[in-house]
Structure formats: C-alpha cells, structure tokens
Scaffold this motif. Sequence first.
Motif, PDB file in Angstrom:
ATOM      1  N   ILE A  50       0.839  -1.175   0.029  1.00 48.57           N
ATOM      2  CA  ILE A  50       0.131   0.040   0.191  1.00 48.57           C
ATOM      3  C   ILE A  50       0.972   1.188   0.017  1.00 48.57           C
ATOM      4  N   VAL A  51       0.566   2.313  -0.912  1.00 42.63           N
ATOM      5  CA  VAL A  51       1.264   3.352  -1.044  1.00 42.63           C
ATOM      6  C   VAL A  51       0.353   4.663  -0.212  1.00 42.63           C
ATOM      7  N   LEU A  52       0.720   5.332   0.706  1.00 43.09           N
ATOM      8  CA  LEU A  52       0.163   6.230   1.649  1.00 43.09           C
ATOM      9  C   LEU A  52       0.797   7.663   1.302  1.00 43.09           C
ATOM     10  N   LEU A  87       5.647   3.582   1.329  1.00 46.67           N
ATOM     11  CA  LEU A  87       5.242   2.443   0.844  1.00 46.67           C
ATOM     12  C   LEU A  87       5.402   1.245   1.803  1.00 46.67           C
ATOM     13  N   ILE A  88       4.180   0.602   1.982  1.00 45.75           N
ATOM     14  CA  ILE A  88       4.086  -0.226   3.065  1.00 45.75           C
ATOM     15  C   ILE A  88       3.861  -1.729   2.347  1.00 45.75           C
ATOM     16  N   ARG A  89       4.517  -2.732   2.751  1.00 38.87           N
ATOM     17  CA  ARG A  89       4.499  -4.017   2.286  1.00 38.87           C
ATOM     18  C   ARG A  89       4.310  -5.051   3.441  1.00 38.87           C
ATOM     19  N   THR A  90       3.347  -5.922   3.310  1.00 30.73           N
ATOM     20  CA  THR A  90       3.353  -6.920   4.484  1.00 30.73           C
ATOM     21  C   THR A  90       3.010  -8.330   3.744  1.00 30.73           C
ATOM     22  N   ASP A  91       3.535  -9.426   4.556  1.00 34.00           N
ATOM     23  CA  ASP A  91       3.182 -10.713   4.243  1.00 34.00           C
ATOM     24  C   ASP A  91       1.850 -11.135   5.028  1.00 34.00           C
ATOM     25  N   ASN A  92       1.116 -10.388   5.341  1.00 35.00           N
ATOM     26  CA  ASN A  92      -0.283 -10.785   5.982  1.00 35.00           C
ATOM     27  C   ASN A  92      -1.239 -11.277   4.886  1.00 35.00           C
ATOM     28  N   THR A  93      -1.902 -12.372   5.337  1.00 32.07           N
ATOM     29  CA  THR A  93      -2.813 -13.075   4.439  1.00 32.07           C
ATOM     30  C   THR A  93      -4.160 -12.637   4.075  1.00 32.07           C
ATOM     31  N   ASN A  94      -4.421 -11.613   4.758  1.00 33.62           N
ATOM     32  CA  ASN A  94      -5.825 -10.974   4.696  1.00 33.62           C
ATOM     33  C   ASN A  94      -6.065 -10.383   3.242  1.00 33.62           C
ATOM     34  N   THR A  95      -6.996 -10.187   2.958  1.00 40.16           N
ATOM     35  CA  THR A  95      -7.496  -9.445   1.528  1.00 40.16           C
ATOM     36  C   THR A  95      -6.953  -8.046   1.724  1.00 40.16           C
ATOM     37  N   ILE A  96      -6.604  -7.383   0.538  1.00 39.17           N
ATOM     38  CA  ILE A  96      -6.119  -6.088   0.540  1.00 39.17           C
ATOM     39  C   ILE A  96      -6.945  -5.071   1.095  1.00 39.17           C
ATOM     40  N   GLU A  97      -8.231  -5.184   0.965  1.00 36.03           N
ATOM     41  CA  GLU A  97      -9.135  -4.244   1.370  1.00 36.03           C
ATOM     42  C   GLU A  97      -8.963  -4.241   3.302  1.00 36.03           C
ATOM     43  N   GLU A  98      -9.030  -5.445   3.617  1.00 33.57           N
ATOM     44  CA  GLU A  98      -8.963  -5.656   4.932  1.00 33.57           C
ATOM     45  C   GLU A  98      -7.851  -5.045   5.735  1.00 33.57           C
ATOM     46  N   GLN A 115      -3.448  13.802   8.114  1.00 31.25           N
ATOM     47  CA  GLN A 115      -4.040  12.831   7.350  1.00 31.25           C
ATOM     48  C   GLN A 115      -3.447  12.148   6.078  1.00 31.25           C
ATOM     49  N   ALA A 116      -3.980  10.813   5.886  1.00 32.06           N
ATOM     50  CA  ALA A 116      -3.402  10.223   4.799  1.00 32.06           C
ATOM     51  C   ALA A 116      -4.321   9.658   3.782  1.00 32.06           C
ATOM     52  N   GLU A 117      -3.914   9.615   2.559  1.00 31.95           N
ATOM     53  CA  GLU A 117      -4.933   9.119   1.221  1.00 31.95           C
ATOM     54  C   GLU A 117      -4.126   7.939   0.766  1.00 31.95           C
ATOM     55  N   THR A 118      -4.987   6.925   0.333  1.00 31.80           N
ATOM     56  CA  THR A 118      -4.219   5.863  -0.507  1.00 31.80           C
ATOM     57  C   THR A 118      -4.133   6.298  -1.787  1.00 31.80           C
ATOM     58  N   GLU A 119      -2.590   5.890  -2.338  1.00 34.96           N
ATOM     59  CA  GLU A 119      -2.187   6.284  -3.678  1.00 34.96           C
ATOM     60  C   GLU A 119      -2.181   4.931  -4.497  1.00 34.96           C
ATOM     61  N   LYS A 120      -2.130   3.834  -3.811  1.00 35.36           N
ATOM     62  CA  LYS A 120      -2.032   2.696  -4.733  1.00 35.36           C
ATOM     63  C   LYS A 120      -2.016   1.511  -3.796  1.00 35.36           C
ATOM     64  N   THR A 121      -2.748   0.313  -4.152  1.00 36.52           N
ATOM     65  CA  THR A 121      -2.716  -0.907  -3.295  1.00 36.52           C
ATOM     66  C   THR A 121      -2.308  -1.843  -4.594  1.00 36.52           C
TER      67      THR A 121
END
Length: 302
Positions: A50-52, A87-98, A115-121
């Motif tokens: 995710i890019v914030l 840029l945040i990267r994780t190996d969490n197995t949940n969905t990208i939305e969660e 405040q942060a807004e999501t630029e890319k997932t």
Amino acid sequence: MRWFETPNFDFVSKRKIAYVISGILLAISIGAILTKGLQYGIDFKGGKEIVLKFEKAVDVTEIRSSLSDPLGSTPEVKLFGSESEVLIRTDNTNTIEEIETVVRSTMSQLYPDNQAETEKTDSVGPRIAEDLKSGGLQAVIYSMIIIFVYILIRFRKWTFSAGAVAALFHDVIITLGAFTLLSDVVNFSLLIDQNIIAAFLTIVGYSLNDTVVVFDRIRENSIVHKGMEFIPMVNKSLNDTLSRTIITSVTTLFVVAVLFIFGGEVLKGFSFALLIGIVLGTYSSLFVASSLVVELDSKTKK
C-alpha cells in the motif's frame, strides 16, 4: 597519484593469504544462508503493498513499529518519492481491503493531525512470487554461463573463464551472506527483491569489467614479453592496471556512497549491495580471479 605510476606489488605471492580470507568469508556467508535462510521481500514470497500519501512528513520507524502488532508481523516500510509518501509491504494473508482498513485506522491513531490518502494498492500472489524468484535465479545463472563462454572465446583458455566465473560467484555469495547476516541489524531493509537482483547483476558486470581489463593486459604482455614466465607476467599485468582499477573503484564508491546517503529509503538496499560489490569486485580482480588462473594454469601444465 605517483604511488601508482610504477607499482611493483607481488600480488600472486599473497594468493594463499587471499584464499584464507575468501574462504572464511565464504564459509560465514554460506553458513548464514543455510542456517538463517535468505530474507526475501514481498516480490519473492507474496504479500500486499500500500502506498500512502500524508499531508506532512512522517517517520517510517514509527510507522513500522506501530503496524507490527495490527498486521501480525513487522512490515517493510519505506519512503516512496518524498518524506510524506510511504510504501508499506506486508506478508499478511488477509485481503488487500482488510489490510488497507487496518493500516488507515492505525495511521489515524498515530497521526491524528496528519491525514493520509491511499495512492496505490497491489497484491503479489504466491505463484507470481515463485515465478519471480525462479526468474531472478535464472538471470544470475544464465549470466554466469554466458560470461564463461564469452571469456573462453575471447581469451581461448578455459582457465581464464573458470577464474572469472569463480570470482563472480565469490562476490555474489559473500554479498548474499552480508545481506543475510545484517538484515536484522541495520535500520533499513535488506530483503531480497527485484531491485537487489538488479544490484547483483550490476555487481557481476562491474567485477567482470575489472577482471577482463587484467586478463587483456596478461594477453598483451604474453605477446610482448614472450620469454617471461607466467607468474611474473600476471604480477606485471596486475601492476600495469592497478592505477586504473583503484581510481575507477574509488570514484564509483563516491557516487554510490552519495546514492546510499541521499537516495532515500527505497534505494538503501540497492546502493548498499553496490557498495559491498565494488569493494569485493576490486579485491577479487586483484587476488581471486588472477590467482585462480595461475593455479589452474600450473596444474594444467603439470
């Protein structure tokens, strides 16, 4: 630079010392890789990113520590272009939305006035990750094979090819070992991803360039000084190219050091690999590749 005008160092006689140094470094590196394992990034093991974009600058160390518990593991967090983009990267197995919901909620608590807004997932599945890992490994192996054939055709001796490829393996394995050992020590990411594979291939090219320059001088001296024995000829060739080798290495180190210091979090791992690779490449061209050619040539004649 007068010190390099007429150098007369006996590099070949020090080859056994170099063998000990290289053997220790290789043993430590291989041991670390086998026991601890290579530390792969999201590219090679799958995960989410995710890019914030924040309104103001943020601290990646704070973000990394605050997300460790909510995500179940320490994520990879880097500045992405500016001090307010992350840029945040994780190996969490949940969905990208969660995962995005968890990240946004945690950031709201950490930075209530920023405040942060999501630029890319994006998501990298396990199958794609395995394909990328296989492709990266093949790129390194195929480059070694092509280099072996190229050196063989150019210098007409398999001993030159073997010495050059052995030196390249030496540089890559020790660099991999350094990444494995230091991954939990340094405060920037040393996870192996596509950028690091690109760095390894750059190291291979840099080290090969130095080695080929030395081999070219050995070939030239073998024509000019036909009566000279092989070991003194190798020493003369190394001394003839020493000035060029040192100046090229030092100037390249300056450039890569600037990239490491000012290039931002995203380029830390890449430039760190190059720093190690330049030092190793210079060392291996002087003490490993040529020394192995001497050893193999001696055994072949016997």
